[in-house]
Write an enzyme that holds these catalytic residues in place. Sequence first.
Site, PDB file in Angstrom:
ATOM      1  N   LYS A   1       0.630  96.447 -14.751  1.00 36.93           N
ATOM      2  CA  LYS A   1       0.992  96.962 -13.429  1.00 36.93           C
ATOM      3  C   LYS A   1       0.673  95.934 -12.331  1.00 36.93           C
ATOM      4  CE  LYS A   1       0.453 101.587 -15.265  1.00 36.93           C
ATOM      5  NZ  LYS A   1      -0.506 102.643 -15.627  1.00 36.93           N
TER       6      LYS A   1
ATOM      7  N   GLU B   1      -2.293 105.814 -23.721  1.00 33.65           N
ATOM      8  CA  GLU B   1      -1.141 105.186 -24.371  1.00 33.65           C
ATOM      9  C   GLU B   1      -1.237 105.454 -25.879  1.00 33.65           C
ATOM     10  OE1 GLU B   1       1.364 103.039 -22.708  1.00 33.65           O
ATOM     11  OE2 GLU B   1       0.444 104.117 -21.060  1.00 33.65           O
TER      12      GLU B   1
ATOM     13  N   ASP C   1      -2.978  97.843 -19.842  1.00 30.62           N
ATOM     14  CA  ASP C   1      -1.975  98.646 -19.129  1.00 30.62           C
ATOM     15  C   ASP C   1      -2.063  98.377 -17.618  1.00 30.62           C
ATOM     16  OD1 ASP C   1      -0.097 101.098 -18.964  1.00 30.62           O
ATOM     17  OD2 ASP C   1      -1.764 101.659 -17.653  1.00 30.62           O
TER      18      ASP C   1
HETATM   19  N1  HSE Z   1      -1.692 105.388 -20.068  1.00 34.10           N
HETATM   20  C1  HSE Z   1      -1.298 105.227 -18.714  1.00 34.10           C
HETATM   21  C2  HSE Z   1      -2.431 105.690 -17.820  1.00 34.10           C
HETATM   22  C3  HSE Z   1      -0.035 106.018 -18.475  1.00 34.10           C
HETATM   23  O1  HSE Z   1      -3.411 106.245 -18.338  1.00 34.10           O
HETATM   24  O2  HSE Z   1      -2.377 105.491 -16.608  1.00 34.10           O
HETATM   25  C4  HSE Z   1       0.731 105.645 -17.250  1.00 34.10           C
HETATM   26  O3  HSE Z   1       1.140 104.301 -17.228  1.00 34.10           O
END
Ligand code: HSE
Length: 340
Positions: free
Chosen positions: A219, A204, A215
């Site tokens: 999810k 990111e 992150d």
């Molecule tokens: N930065 C995220 C990852 C990108 O490495 O999975 C996808 O959401």
Amino acid sequence: MRVLISGFGTVGQGFAEVMILRKDFFIERYGKEISIVCVMDSSTYVSNESGLSPNELLERKKTTGKVGTETYQDSLKVMDSVDYDLLIEVSPTDIKTGGVGLKNIRHALESGKDVITVNKGPLALKFCELVSLAKKNNCKFRFEGSVGGAMPIINLCRESLVGENISSMRGILNGTCNFILSKMDNGQSFEQALKEAQQMGYAETDPTNDIEGYDAACKVVILANSVFRKSVTFSDVNITGISSVTSEAIALAASHNMVIRLIGEVSDDKLEVAPRLIPKGHPLSITGTLNAAQVVTDLAGPITVSGRGAGRIETASAILSDLVSIMDDRKERGGKCRNQ
Ligand code: HSE
């Protein structure tokens, strides 16, 4: 279908490329191609009610760094000036406030427009509000690409596995962390591996969001709300990232025929992201930037999917799947579709 695209970075451009690649598919299936009537990036926009050429959009972005011919201050005013049916919201993720993505999605839904997004910020912070808004305004709201990129997981659970009782889900939901941990399996240091992930464009903008597990936690929130029908937000997730995983811990795991992987987990009593020991050879012991998810169902048993969790065309492929679903629904109903 008149589409307004908000965001013309990696994923927005990937979507334009997919529209070129799938032009004949849309003509064959629906009798016409998708009409992109407006595109905004962070400071410019371009609109044309007769449709914009994806090739020209990509060319202008490449040569000038901007997608548009006009500048703007307020994205909502641009949206209000355009006659569109569907917003594709792919502006950069802001997991602290939801950013411009949240503002645009709210506005589109309040205006009765369907929305597809891969933007994790608005979903991780305001999932229930946005779904209620979509229902109230009779709009479709889909977000397959927000979890696992090209890996089908949300629609798989909500559509193909709709009759199952899903008791839990565990997954590798961040490609950057998986890449770093896989490199560390081969003796590379954490710092070296992170640098490589940044150079390859996996991480990111702020890699803290990857390595501290934020992150993956976004999810987990999206899966918990969309698949498990919970009403949770980012602050409900117990999060431990991988910044404290040492080379010694990786070596110790290897001596027991295990690897360490950052696992996101959702079940009735768990909402968690943490490094976990996984036996070598287990479906979740995958290497590199791949994502994977294992869903435990009552009738079908465990189901595992794996695929590319990020990437220009890969993430756009998830938007394509949402788009086709919305268009099929409209076609069946001979017009405006009902919400899920
Ligand atoms: N930065 C995220 C990852 C990108 O490495 O999975 C996808 O959401």
